[in-house]
Design a protein around this motif. Sequence first.
Motif, short mmCIF file in Angstrom:
data_model
loop_
_atom_site.label_atom_id
_atom_site.label_comp_id
_atom_site.label_asym_id
_atom_site.label_seq_id
_atom_site.Cartn_x
_atom_site.Cartn_y
_atom_site.Cartn_z
N LEU A 20 13.26 -18.12 -2.61
CA LEU A 20 11.80 -18.17 -2.68
C LEU A 20 11.29 -16.99 -3.49
N SER A 21 10.19 -17.23 -4.19
CA SER A 21 9.52 -16.17 -4.94
C SER A 21 8.07 -16.11 -4.51
N CYS A 22 7.51 -14.92 -4.58
CA CYS A 22 6.10 -14.72 -4.29
C CYS A 22 5.54 -13.85 -5.41
N ALA A 23 4.69 -14.44 -6.23
CA ALA A 23 4.09 -13.71 -7.34
C ALA A 23 2.72 -13.18 -6.92
N ALA A 24 2.51 -11.90 -7.17
CA ALA A 24 1.26 -11.26 -6.78
C ALA A 24 0.44 -10.91 -8.00
N SER A 25 -0.85 -11.02 -7.86
CA SER A 25 -1.76 -10.61 -8.93
C SER A 25 -2.95 -9.92 -8.30
N GLY A 26 -3.66 -9.16 -9.10
CA GLY A 26 -4.82 -8.46 -8.57
C GLY A 26 -4.56 -6.97 -8.48
N ARG A 27 -4.84 -6.41 -7.33
CA ARG A 27 -4.68 -4.97 -7.13
C ARG A 27 -3.22 -4.56 -7.22
N THR A 28 -3.00 -3.28 -7.23
CA THR A 28 -1.67 -2.75 -7.44
C THR A 28 -0.70 -3.24 -6.38
N PHE A 29 0.20 -4.08 -6.81
CA PHE A 29 1.17 -4.71 -5.94
C PHE A 29 2.13 -3.70 -5.33
N SER A 30 2.49 -2.72 -6.10
CA SER A 30 3.57 -1.84 -5.67
C SER A 30 3.21 -0.96 -4.50
N PHE A 31 1.96 -0.85 -4.13
CA PHE A 31 1.58 -0.02 -3.00
C PHE A 31 1.70 -0.74 -1.66
N TYR A 32 2.00 -2.03 -1.69
CA TYR A 32 2.01 -2.82 -0.48
C TYR A 32 3.42 -3.08 0.04
N THR A 33 3.55 -3.01 1.36
CA THR A 33 4.72 -3.59 2.00
C THR A 33 4.55 -5.10 1.93
N MET A 34 5.63 -5.79 1.59
CA MET A 34 5.59 -7.23 1.45
C MET A 34 6.47 -7.88 2.51
N GLY A 35 6.05 -9.06 2.95
CA GLY A 35 6.81 -9.73 3.98
C GLY A 35 6.85 -11.22 3.80
N TRP A 36 7.80 -11.83 4.48
CA TRP A 36 7.90 -13.29 4.55
C TRP A 36 7.80 -13.71 6.02
N PHE A 37 7.03 -14.76 6.24
CA PHE A 37 6.88 -15.37 7.56
C PHE A 37 7.14 -16.85 7.41
N ARG A 38 7.31 -17.52 8.54
CA ARG A 38 7.48 -18.97 8.50
C ARG A 38 6.83 -19.61 9.72
#
Length: 125
Positions: A20-38
């Motif tokens: 799976l991929s999650c593409a981010a746009s908008g504010r600075t992506f690199s400052f965020y912790t990212m997660g996957w849920f189901r």
Amino acid sequence: QVQLVESGGGLVQAGGSLRLSCAASGRTFSFYTMGWFRQAPGKEREFVAAITWSGGSTKYADSVKGRFTISRDNAKNTVYLQMNSLKPEDTAVYYCAAAKTTTQGMSVMSGIDYWGKGTLVTVSS
């Protein structure tokens, strides 16, 4: 504002793999912790995996440890979930999330700032 768009879901046989991929746009992506849920039909949304902004720390649900791997590419504003040895019980809609929190905070859905719309993963037996 951060927009998250998941892709890569589909139908796979038990024992197979998907990424799976999650593409981010908008504010600075690199400052965020990212997660996957189901979220499986009739069940509550549950934590799957999280990764800090640097990629230096990850956390996984016990049910996916050793089978799933989360990673990110900040240059591409994308987070990935490699899913191996898939089981029918992995069938669910998978959601990407972003938060300015720790991986522990992400695991309890604390302070989630943004959600994607989800991508369906179906694992046949």
